[in-house]
Enzyme design. Structure first.
Site, short mmCIF file in Angstrom:
data_model
loop_
_atom_site.label_atom_id
_atom_site.label_comp_id
_atom_site.label_asym_id
_atom_site.label_seq_id
_atom_site.Cartn_x
_atom_site.Cartn_y
_atom_site.Cartn_z
N VAL A 98 8.60 4.12 12.42
CA VAL A 98 7.79 5.10 13.12
C VAL A 98 7.67 4.61 14.55
O VAL A 98 7.39 3.44 14.79
CB VAL A 98 6.37 5.15 12.53
CG1 VAL A 98 5.55 6.21 13.24
CG2 VAL A 98 6.44 5.40 11.05
N THR A 134 -5.97 -8.24 1.77
CA THR A 134 -5.16 -8.81 0.68
C THR A 134 -4.51 -7.68 -0.13
O THR A 134 -4.91 -6.51 -0.03
CB THR A 134 -6.04 -9.61 -0.31
OG1 THR A 134 -6.94 -8.71 -0.96
CG2 THR A 134 -6.81 -10.72 0.35
N CYS A 141 -9.13 -13.40 -3.47
CA CYS A 141 -8.30 -14.42 -2.87
C CYS A 141 -8.21 -15.59 -3.83
O CYS A 141 -9.19 -16.31 -4.02
CB CYS A 141 -8.97 -14.84 -1.57
SG CYS A 141 -7.96 -15.94 -0.63
N GLU A 189 10.26 3.61 6.08
CA GLU A 189 10.24 2.13 5.97
C GLU A 189 11.61 1.60 6.41
O GLU A 189 12.62 1.95 5.82
CB GLU A 189 9.96 1.73 4.52
CG GLU A 189 10.25 0.26 4.18
CD GLU A 189 9.39 -0.74 4.94
OE1 GLU A 189 8.15 -0.68 4.83
OE2 GLU A 189 9.96 -1.58 5.68
N GLY A 235 0.81 -1.21 0.00
CA GLY A 235 0.00 0.00 0.00
C GLY A 235 0.84 1.26 0.00
O GLY A 235 0.54 2.23 -0.70
N CYS A 292 -4.83 -12.46 3.86
CA CYS A 292 -5.10 -13.52 2.90
C CYS A 292 -5.66 -14.77 3.58
O CYS A 292 -4.97 -15.77 3.75
CB CYS A 292 -3.87 -13.88 2.09
SG CYS A 292 -4.38 -14.72 0.58
C1 FAD Z 1 1.45 -16.28 2.73
C2 FAD Z 1 0.72 -15.10 2.17
C3 FAD Z 1 -0.07 -15.25 1.06
C4 FAD Z 1 -0.77 -14.17 0.54
N1 FAD Z 1 -1.50 -14.37 -0.60
C5 FAD Z 1 -2.15 -13.32 -1.16
C6 FAD Z 1 -2.84 -13.47 -2.40
O1 FAD Z 1 -2.87 -14.56 -2.98
N2 FAD Z 1 -3.48 -12.39 -2.93
C7 FAD Z 1 -3.45 -11.18 -2.31
O2 FAD Z 1 -4.02 -10.24 -2.86
N3 FAD Z 1 -2.81 -10.99 -1.14
C8 FAD Z 1 -2.16 -12.03 -0.55
N4 FAD Z 1 -1.47 -11.85 0.63
C9 FAD Z 1 -1.66 -10.59 1.42
C10 FAD Z 1 -0.86 -9.39 0.96
O3 FAD Z 1 0.49 -9.71 0.85
C11 FAD Z 1 -1.07 -8.26 1.97
O4 FAD Z 1 -2.44 -8.08 2.23
C12 FAD Z 1 -0.52 -6.92 1.46
O5 FAD Z 1 0.87 -7.03 1.26
C13 FAD Z 1 -0.84 -5.79 2.43
O6 FAD Z 1 -0.18 -4.59 2.09
P1 FAD Z 1 0.13 -3.50 3.20
O7 FAD Z 1 0.78 -2.36 2.49
O8 FAD Z 1 -1.08 -3.23 4.00
O9 FAD Z 1 1.14 -4.22 4.20
P2 FAD Z 1 2.60 -4.77 3.87
O10 FAD Z 1 2.79 -5.00 2.43
O11 FAD Z 1 2.80 -5.92 4.80
O12 FAD Z 1 3.55 -3.57 4.27
C14 FAD Z 1 3.68 -3.03 5.56
C15 FAD Z 1 5.03 -2.33 5.63
O13 FAD Z 1 5.11 -1.54 6.81
C16 FAD Z 1 6.43 -1.63 7.31
N5 FAD Z 1 6.40 -1.29 8.73
C17 FAD Z 1 5.94 -2.03 9.76
N6 FAD Z 1 6.08 -1.37 10.92
C18 FAD Z 1 6.64 -0.18 10.61
C19 FAD Z 1 7.01 0.96 11.40
N7 FAD Z 1 6.86 1.00 12.72
N8 FAD Z 1 7.53 2.03 10.74
C20 FAD Z 1 7.69 2.02 9.39
N9 FAD Z 1 7.36 0.97 8.62
C21 FAD Z 1 6.84 -0.11 9.23
C22 FAD Z 1 6.83 -3.06 7.04
O14 FAD Z 1 8.24 -3.20 7.04
C23 FAD Z 1 6.20 -3.31 5.67
O15 FAD Z 1 7.08 -3.02 4.63
C24 FAD Z 1 -0.72 -12.90 1.17
C25 FAD Z 1 0.09 -12.74 2.30
C26 FAD Z 1 0.82 -13.80 2.80
C27 FAD Z 1 1.71 -13.61 3.98
#
Ligand code: FAD
Ligand code: NAG
Ligand code: NAG
Ligand code: NAG
Ligand code: NAG
Length: 443
Positions: free
Chosen positions: A111, A338, A372, A68, A47, A194
């Protein structure tokens, strides 16, 4: 004598100049890496990177920063396939530097504290960064430690978890070395990302054991704390058929509370009969850990009662602070967490922020779209797509609750491409606009 005093004075003089220049240098470089940005993005995951790319187009790269700490950005969805022979862990990661939109500032810290009244965040390195607009994309946290015996238990063989890059390869080892006995798969008593992955892993294990002639020696058990196999009935019905056909034992409302890895035993609690536990021997176990909101939100005025970022489910704007927005796993959006949901959210949030920048009210509404791909074997997928109300929102003009090979290629080959080159570049906002075209008036 006089000569040497003069010389010492000169040395002190030069020393002082050097110190002064150094102080000036650090002060100036502190100023150069300015501590105010028009748009500040917290988290450089799916995101955060997508939104930074979109905001760069709106306000210019030099006005955007991302906080990050991690040096590597992972495409997490591929972890379900890693080791199943088709993909490697290495193929799932790229240097964070390569996904940060060019020109956007990368603050390599965590953060540590929010101060939304003053439009400021504090980092763990003691830096204060202020902003006009804040986008929170901190993902969620895995809590293996909430299961007694973990994470230490991962030092033993026969246990793995595809949810963490540290334990994902252990699943494959446990599966490869399977001889005979129980193969356990779990689903925790918390929201998770997921929600299909815990059972995809079971289907792939089943397929692997069949391929290697060991299936008759395996008793495959899926004990989930959920009251259903999948949240959307249409897909749950299709999955029950598969589970029956393949002789997989599904037990609802069973929550893993302890792993005794040295004895290869797992302890489950029956959520319908609190206090009642059952101990199971295993030859292999895949643990899906309990998950929760980012700890840093705790105690800030940004969280809801459960600790998630409290946003308006239509506009993704924070419910209290009009210049704070959220996207992805860290939010309390009542949909399945997801990357596909993140894609759809990124298009809505882009629009919401644009309107706010122009002092207009948000006008685009997120419908809860999430998707999914339920991998059901080495070459088939059921592509579940649905909205807030659990209504299927299928992109393709076919019944997606049927196992399909084409959809497998979508998951294994098309989706990674769409992720790196579409979503992270801020160019992919989900299939919404294509759905209409694909159905060509058929719906
Ligand atoms: C095994 C598995 C299978 C999956 N399969 C699917 C699928 O088939 N299809 C699908 O659509 N999705 C799937 N997903 C889910 C998908 O990967 C996540 O929903 C998505 O990456 C969420 O994005 P996000 O930006 O919210 O979080 P993330 O991509 O997890 O990013 C969060 C970021 O915040 C950073 N962060 C954390 N704490 C701090 C802090 N204090 N300060 C600064 N930065 C910080 C982290 O380092 C990380 O880089 C799967 C996930 C897993 C684990
Ligand atoms: C994740 O789970 C599947 C199914 O058990 C398995 O085939 C795959 O190897 C696992 N991933 C890794 C990296 O172990
Ligand atoms: C805002 O910053 C000032 C000065 O740094 C501080 O005293 C005040 O407590 C902050 N406001 C809030 C609500 O934290
Ligand atoms: C969400 O935002 C929209 C548009 O600004 C508004 O109409 C709606 O009332 C908000 N919902 C909540 C629950 O605040
Ligand atoms: C491993 C394990 O705990 N299996 C249990 C799952 O749930 C059923 C009840 O529905 C038990 O019979 C199993 O023992």
């Amino acid at each position: 004598m006089a000569e040497s005093v003069k010389c010492n004075n000169l040395k002190i003089y030069i020393f002082n100049i050097i110190v002064s220049i150094s102080i000036l240098y650090y002060a100036l470089s502190g100023l150069a890496s300015k501590d105010h940005y028009k748009v500040l993005v917290l988290g450089g995951g799916s995101g955060g990177i997508a939104m930074a790319a979109r905001m760069k187009r709106k306000v210019g790269a030099k006005n955007v920063a991302i906080v990050e700490p991690s040096e590597v950005h992972y495409y997490q969805p591929i972890w379900t396939l890693v080791g199943a022979g088709s993909k490697s862990v290495a193929s799932s990661g790229r240097p964070t530097a390569s996904v940060i939109p060019s020109g956007v500032t990368w603050v390599t810290s965590k953060v540590a504290e929010f101060d939304p009244e003053n439009n400021t965040v504090h980092t763990d390195s003691g830096k204060k960064i202020s902003y006009d607009y804040l986008i929170v994309a901190l993902g969620l946290e895995l809590h293996y430690e909430k299961i007694k015996g973990l994470p230490e238990g991962f030092e033993h063989p026969k246990i793995g978890s595809n949810y963490s890059v540290k334990t994902v390869e252990k699943t494959w080892n446990a599966l490869k070395n399977f001889k005979e006995g129980n193969a356990l798969f779990t689903f925790p008593n918390t929201p998770i990302k997921c929600a299909g992955a815990p059972q995809k892993i079971m289907y792939l294990s089943d397929a692997f054991l069949r391929k290697t002639g060991k299936r008759s020696k395996a008793n495959i058990i899926y004990n989930t704390s959920l009251p259903v196999l999948f949240g959307v009935k249409k897909y749950a019905d299709a999955l029950w058929e598969i589970v029956k056909k393949r002789d997989l034992n599904v037990n609802l409302r069973h929550n893993l509370i302890e792993v005794r890895a040295d004895k290869q035993e797992a302890v489950f609690e029956n959520l319908d009969k609190p206090g009642e536990t059952e101990v199971y021997k295993y030859e292999m176990i895949h643990v899906t850990p309990p998950m929760g909101p980012p700890a840093v939100l705790k105690g800030s005025s940004l969280e809801d009662e459960a600790g998630w970022l409290n946003v308006n489910k239509s506009t993704l704007q924070h419910k209290t602070y009009a210049n704070v927005f959220g996207i992805g796993d860290c939010t309390n959006l009542p949909t399945s967490k997801t990357a596909a949901a993140v894609a759809a959210q990124s298009a809505v949030l882009d629009r919401t922020v644009s309107r706010i920048l122009k002092k207009q009210t948000p006008d685009k509404t997120y419908d809860g779209y999430t998707s999914c791909p339920l991998v059901t074997s080495y070459n088939t997928v059921i592509l579940a797509e649905f909205d807030y109300d659990g209504q299927p929102l299928e992109t393709f003009p076919v019944d997606q609750s049927k196992e399909s090979r084409v959809m497998y290629h979508m998951k294994a080959d098309v989706m990674p491409h769409l992720y790196w080159h579409g979503l992270l570049k801020g160019l992919w906002g989900g299939p919404g606009p294509y759905r209409t075209i694909m159905h060509m008036g058929m719906k």
